[in-house]
Design an enzyme around this catalytic site. Structure first.
Site, PDB file in Angstrom:
ATOM      1  N   ASP A   1       0.767  -1.297   0.195  1.00 43.23           N
ATOM      2  CA  ASP A   1      -0.014  -0.042   0.130  1.00 43.23           C
ATOM      3  C   ASP A   1       0.832   1.094  -0.088  1.00 43.23           C
ATOM      4  OD1 ASP A   1      -1.985  -1.659   0.386  1.00 43.23           O
ATOM      5  OD2 ASP A   1      -2.690  -0.849   2.066  1.00 43.23           O
TER       6      ASP A   1
ATOM      7  N   HIS B   1       4.799  -7.696  -0.065  1.00 41.65           N
ATOM      8  CA  HIS B   1       4.356  -8.861  -0.581  1.00 41.65           C
ATOM      9  C   HIS B   1       4.880  -9.051  -2.068  1.00 41.65           C
ATOM     10  CE1 HIS B   1       0.977  -9.579   2.095  1.00 41.65           C
ATOM     11  NE2 HIS B   1       1.099  -8.291   2.416  1.00 41.65           N
TER      12      HIS B   1
ATOM     13  N   SER C   1       8.478   3.838   4.914  1.00 41.78           N
ATOM     14  CA  SER C   1       9.623   3.796   4.032  1.00 41.78           C
ATOM     15  C   SER C   1       9.140   3.608   2.689  1.00 41.78           C
ATOM     16  CB  SER C   1      10.605   2.614   4.660  1.00 41.78           C
ATOM     17  OG  SER C   1      11.867   2.658   3.911  1.00 41.78           O
TER      18      SER C   1
END
Length: 267
Positions: free
Chosen positions: A86, A142, A227
């Site tokens: 995200d 992911h 980050s």
């Protein structure tokens, strides 16, 4: 305040020991009482979390939370390349002669970003996405495609902020900060998932256990505090979505482009 002074203040505040202190506190039981305030301050959608707020023992445990099942849909398009996180797209575009052009006004060399890896040559005319995770975002990373992990590398470095001000103010932040790189081989080539550490990121960790072969959307790693991920595709191996632009928000599993099964046909 002039640019030189801002840069000097950022330099002084971007020290490893500050991140270690922040990380130690976030992992202590004392930090638990800050979870509701933190969630409210950053408007975190707590209903997406795997557990209720009261079940998290520390702020770090909440920050690195998993999501409840079904909260992200991984695009099922054949040969899809999806967002690993995200994030907000800070920059994206073709890699031109080994350069990531105009990332917040600066050009980045692949040689520096990948720490002189012999794999660099495979990406010199590929495509890149710079994906910035704010404190609001879900911080697990992911697999952007199915494939086999063929190499990993940890590169020690600084912890400059990677938000818009940090990327604009400081020089070559993405290639000077600490990085954890995963090279993932898929049917038509390879992708590099470059996880960039930042101020207050006490560590970047791989998921445990980490299988050698991953399915698209499977958990790969996570950040402890906000980050950036830089996603790279090899030359002629991806047809990126032309509608996606800098400033757009993406969710993990959202389509970024289509991988080319036989990239020799695109040359």
């Amino acid at each position: 305040m002039n640019r030189w002074l801002l840069r000097a203040m950022t330099e002084l505040s971007s020290r490893k020991f500050i991140s270690r202190i922040t990380g130690s506190f976030a992992k202590s039981p004392l930090s638990r009482r800050l979870i509701p305030r933190f969630a409210a301050l950053y408007r975190i959608p707590v209903e997406e979390a795997e557990k209720p707020l009261s079940d998290y023992a520390t702020l770090n445990e909440f920050f690195t939370r998993r999501l409840a099942p079904g909260r992200r849909i991984v695009d099922s398009t054949p040969d899809a390349l999806v967002s690993p996180v995200d994030a907000r797209v800070a920059a994206c575009g073709p890699i031109e002669n080994g350069l990531l052009l105009q990332v917040k006004g600066q050009d980045y060399s692949l040689d520096e970003l990948l720490n002189g890896s012999p794999r660099t040559g495979q990406y010199r005319s590929g495509y890149y996405w710079v994906l910035y995770l704010s404190p609001t975002d879900y911080h697990r990373i992911h697999a952007p495609c199915g494939g086999e992990i063929v190499e990993t590398e940890h590169i020690p470095g600084r912890v400059y902020p990677v938000n818009e001000r940090g990327l604009t103010l400081m020089r070559r932040v993405l290639s000077r900060n600490e990085r954890l790189i995963t090279y993932l081989r898929h049917g038509g080539g390879e992708v590099a998932v470059v996880k960039v550490g930042a101020l207050n990121v006490s560590s970047i960790k791989y998921a445990e256990p980490l299988p050698r072969v991953l399915e698209r959307g499977q958990e790969l790693a996570y950040f402890e505090f906000g980050s950036t991920v830089v996603l790279l595709t090899e030359d002629d191996t991806c047809l990126p979505l032309t509608t996606l632009q800098a400033g757009d928000q993406v969710r993990m599993g959202q389509l970024l482009g289509t991988l080319v099964a036989d990239h020799t046909n695109t040359r």
